[in-house]
Design an enzyme around this catalytic site. Sequence first.
Site, mmCIF file in Angstrom:
data_model
loop_
_atom_site.group_PDB
_atom_site.id
_atom_site.type_symbol
_atom_site.label_atom_id
_atom_site.label_comp_id
_atom_site.label_asym_id
_atom_site.label_seq_id
_atom_site.Cartn_x
_atom_site.Cartn_y
_atom_site.Cartn_z
ATOM 1 N N LYS A 22 0.836 -1.210 0.000
ATOM 2 C CA LYS A 22 0.000 0.000 0.000
ATOM 3 C C LYS A 22 0.873 1.263 0.000
ATOM 4 O O LYS A 22 0.710 2.143 -0.833
ATOM 5 C CB LYS A 22 -0.898 0.016 1.247
ATOM 6 C CG LYS A 22 -1.576 1.350 1.479
ATOM 7 C CD LYS A 22 -2.456 1.354 2.704
ATOM 8 C CE LYS A 22 -1.762 1.684 3.998
ATOM 9 N NZ LYS A 22 -1.441 3.105 4.214
ATOM 10 N N ASN A 23 1.829 1.313 0.915
ATOM 11 C CA ASN A 23 2.618 2.541 1.038
ATOM 12 C C ASN A 23 3.665 2.662 -0.070
ATOM 13 O O ASN A 23 4.334 3.695 -0.182
ATOM 14 C CB ASN A 23 3.274 2.609 2.422
ATOM 15 C CG ASN A 23 2.225 2.796 3.512
ATOM 16 O OD1 ASN A 23 1.068 3.123 3.216
ATOM 17 N ND2 ASN A 23 2.609 2.561 4.760
ATOM 18 N N CYS A 116 -5.508 13.277 12.286
ATOM 19 C CA CYS A 116 -6.059 11.964 11.965
ATOM 20 C C CYS A 116 -5.984 11.115 13.215
ATOM 21 O O CYS A 116 -5.507 11.574 14.257
ATOM 22 C CB CYS A 116 -5.289 11.318 10.829
ATOM 23 S SG CYS A 116 -3.657 10.839 11.306
ATOM 24 N N ARG A 121 0.076 15.053 12.790
ATOM 25 C CA ARG A 121 0.817 14.827 11.542
ATOM 26 C C ARG A 121 0.922 16.081 10.672
ATOM 27 O O ARG A 121 0.271 16.193 9.630
ATOM 28 C CB ARG A 121 0.197 13.673 10.766
ATOM 29 C CG ARG A 121 0.226 12.376 11.543
ATOM 30 C CD ARG A 121 -0.510 11.277 10.842
ATOM 31 N NE ARG A 121 0.321 10.582 9.865
ATOM 32 C CZ ARG A 121 -0.147 9.582 9.102
ATOM 33 N NH1 ARG A 121 -1.391 9.208 9.194
ATOM 34 N NH2 ARG A 121 0.646 8.975 8.256
ATOM 35 N N ASP A 124 4.848 20.428 7.692
ATOM 36 C CA ASP A 124 5.841 21.502 7.619
ATOM 37 C C ASP A 124 7.089 21.094 6.830
ATOM 38 O O ASP A 124 7.659 21.908 6.094
ATOM 39 C CB ASP A 124 6.222 21.958 9.042
ATOM 40 C CG ASP A 124 6.667 20.806 9.928
ATOM 41 O OD1 ASP A 124 6.057 19.705 9.843
ATOM 42 O OD2 ASP A 124 7.623 20.971 10.706
ATOM 43 N N ASP A 304 4.093 0.904 12.154
ATOM 44 C CA ASP A 304 2.878 0.289 11.597
ATOM 45 C C ASP A 304 2.646 -1.130 12.125
ATOM 46 O O ASP A 304 1.572 -1.692 11.920
ATOM 47 C CB ASP A 304 2.947 0.258 10.062
ATOM 48 C CG ASP A 304 2.877 1.655 9.470
ATOM 49 O OD1 ASP A 304 2.465 2.571 10.192
ATOM 50 O OD2 ASP A 304 3.245 1.816 8.297
ATOM 51 N N ARG A 396 -8.657 -0.374 4.162
ATOM 52 C CA ARG A 396 -7.714 0.579 3.565
ATOM 53 C C ARG A 396 -6.387 -0.077 3.211
ATOM 54 O O ARG A 396 -5.704 0.389 2.303
ATOM 55 C CB ARG A 396 -7.438 1.739 4.541
ATOM 56 C CG ARG A 396 -8.608 2.684 4.722
ATOM 57 C CD ARG A 396 -8.202 3.860 5.576
ATOM 58 N NE ARG A 396 -6.876 4.310 5.190
ATOM 59 C CZ ARG A 396 -5.953 4.763 6.020
ATOM 60 N NH1 ARG A 396 -6.203 4.851 7.302
ATOM 61 N NH2 ARG A 396 -4.769 5.146 5.586
HETATM 62 N N1 EPU Z 1 6.031 14.866 10.533
HETATM 63 C C1 EPU Z 1 6.226 16.171 10.816
HETATM 64 N N2 EPU Z 1 6.238 17.066 9.793
HETATM 65 C C2 EPU Z 1 6.082 16.671 8.481
HETATM 66 C C3 EPU Z 1 5.893 15.313 8.206
HETATM 67 C C4 EPU Z 1 5.870 14.423 9.262
HETATM 68 O O1 EPU Z 1 6.364 16.569 11.971
HETATM 69 O O2 EPU Z 1 6.117 17.537 7.583
HETATM 70 C C5 EPU Z 1 5.964 13.891 11.657
HETATM 71 C C6 EPU Z 1 4.585 13.231 11.742
HETATM 72 O O3 EPU Z 1 3.684 14.009 12.449
HETATM 73 C C7 EPU Z 1 4.894 11.918 12.411
HETATM 74 C C8 EPU Z 1 6.290 11.596 11.902
HETATM 75 O O4 EPU Z 1 6.842 12.817 11.403
HETATM 76 O O5 EPU Z 1 4.922 12.079 13.798
HETATM 77 C C9 EPU Z 1 6.316 10.528 10.825
HETATM 78 O O6 EPU Z 1 5.666 10.990 9.674
HETATM 79 P P1 EPU Z 1 6.088 10.538 8.202
HETATM 80 O O7 EPU Z 1 6.018 11.713 7.314
HETATM 81 O O8 EPU Z 1 7.376 9.790 8.278
HETATM 82 O O9 EPU Z 1 4.938 9.516 7.860
HETATM 83 P P2 EPU Z 1 3.859 9.603 6.719
HETATM 84 O O10 EPU Z 1 4.504 9.832 5.402
HETATM 85 O O11 EPU Z 1 2.768 10.502 7.133
HETATM 86 C C10 EPU Z 1 4.082 7.049 6.209
HETATM 87 C C11 EPU Z 1 3.132 5.893 6.089
HETATM 88 C C12 EPU Z 1 2.570 5.539 7.454
HETATM 89 C C13 EPU Z 1 3.735 5.190 8.372
HETATM 90 C C14 EPU Z 1 4.743 6.344 8.424
HETATM 91 C C15 EPU Z 1 5.986 6.018 9.224
HETATM 92 C C16 EPU Z 1 2.256 6.116 3.866
HETATM 93 C C17 EPU Z 1 1.089 6.364 2.998
HETATM 94 N N3 EPU Z 1 2.067 6.245 5.180
HETATM 95 O O12 EPU Z 1 3.302 8.106 6.756
HETATM 96 O O13 EPU Z 1 1.745 4.405 7.262
HETATM 97 O O14 EPU Z 1 3.252 4.934 9.653
HETATM 98 O O15 EPU Z 1 5.160 6.673 7.079
HETATM 99 O O16 EPU Z 1 6.585 4.871 8.755
HETATM 100 O O17 EPU Z 1 3.317 5.757 3.381
HETATM 101 C C18 EPU Z 1 -0.042 2.951 7.732
HETATM 102 O O18 EPU Z 1 0.243 2.335 6.677
HETATM 103 O O19 EPU Z 1 -0.849 2.498 8.576
HETATM 104 C C19 EPU Z 1 0.595 4.247 7.996
HETATM 105 C C20 EPU Z 1 0.123 5.107 8.877
#
Ligand code: EPU
Length: 415
Positions: A22-23, A116, A121, A124, A304, A396
């Site tokens: 998925k990711n 969420c 999340r 920035d 995850d 999902r």
């Molecule tokens: N964060 C920030 N600022 C940003 C972006 C992220 O502070 O601009 C923080 C977030 O709030 C969070 C942390 O950094 O506390 C991790 O966020 P990240 O951006 O790494 O995760 P994501 O891209 O939002 C993806 C996966 C998630 C998975 C995380 C961590 C996808 C679609 N989603 O999320 O998957 O948990 O990386 O590995 O790729 C899931 O599949 O259930 C899922 C939530």
Amino acid sequence: MQKYIIEPIKELKGEIEVDGAKNGILPILAASLLSTEPCVIHRVPSLKDVSVMLEIIRHVGAKVERNANSLNITVPEIKDSEAPYKYVSQMRSSFDVMGPLLARTGLARVPLPGGCAIGERPIDLHLKGFKALGAEVEFGHGFVQAKADKLVGADIYLDFPSVGATKNIMMAATMAEGVTIIENAAKEPEIVDLAIFLNKMGAKISGSGTQTIRITGVDELKGCEHSTLPDRIEAGTFLIMGAMHKSNLLVKNVVPNHLKPVIAKLIECGVTIEEEGDDLRVINDGKINAVDITTLPYPGFPTDLQAPFMALLCLADGNSTILETVFENRFSHVSELNRMGAQIKIEGHSATIKGTTKLQSADVKATDLRAGAALVLAALAADGATTIHEIHHIDRGYNELEKKLRNLGISISRV
Ligand code: EPU
């Protein structure tokens, strides 16, 4: 609202196959917006999140044909640089289209993803990257807009190795003028797979999978063919399921290297894991040792799988702790597991799990995708039929879960 009714099992034997990630597929669908030529993508899982992303790319101009598990995507022109709220509000990773839209048209408007179930999340770091590449970023009327006459390569340091920000900046920088360097980049296998896909399209990206990614801008990207990588989180969920029972279960289509911390922790739990090429066999006699876990960005233990692993530790011999360091609020499954007789206490970002011998059947609800997966695993180890409500969260991210579990002789019905 649909629900699952799941009967417990005593022993787990047989084979279960893992689908495309998925990711992994979500950013690849977004990246297909970068070219006018067709992209053919194989091993695409039929998931709710994939449908949402397809609706978004169709809205902005993609023509999508599906043939079994393959997609043919062509985007002759971007008709609208704005992603519609009704889709973005359903899935945070819709924000992945921002980088490609900005790179291809110089304008991207995407509704703010908002909070969420697993925390605020913020975005920035994504925006810091777009600004460094020369985009003007504005907020208004619930949207974030990035605009640039041209993007120019830059050195970008991420304060945290965010998966989303790394993907978005990498995609935005593919056609920027000059070189972009992302420092403290996320190293997840899905980032590496996205870089492979972009390089097949003609991008020049090196260093993916390390903390420094280098992108040399090119004039345009072309079409390509690609297969989605296996879903390491789905694989991990099945391995954990095997570990919770007396079992001999073959989990097929796995990249063992992507699951090192999970395999290490399962072995620490006393479970046997055998590598058989692209498959992993999990063997257990039903006994589980207590272990301590800290979630971390890759290659650390994946957040995850925190909830599914907690379901396993509910049955361990002794006390375990789990420290969640990636998300600020990812313990919504705890109250539901406690409804099933688990003994879990939360203190800040840490959970202490006192092992018990049996979980109880109950009515519980999935509060997010992985919380839902944890409840499915717990239900299989309960003392009677468990009803899991709000299973749209599980849809999902787990392709054909019922079919796969029924193949193992598990009684699961959707009501
Ligand atoms: N964060 C920030 N600022 C940003 C972006 C992220 O502070 O601009 C923080 C977030 O709030 C969070 C942390 O950094 O506390 C991790 O966020 P990240 O951006 O790494 O995760 P994501 O891209 O939002 C993806 C996966 C998630 C998975 C995380 C961590 C996808 C679609 N989603 O999320 O998957 O948990 O990386 O590995 O790729 C899931 O599949 O259930 C899922 C939530």
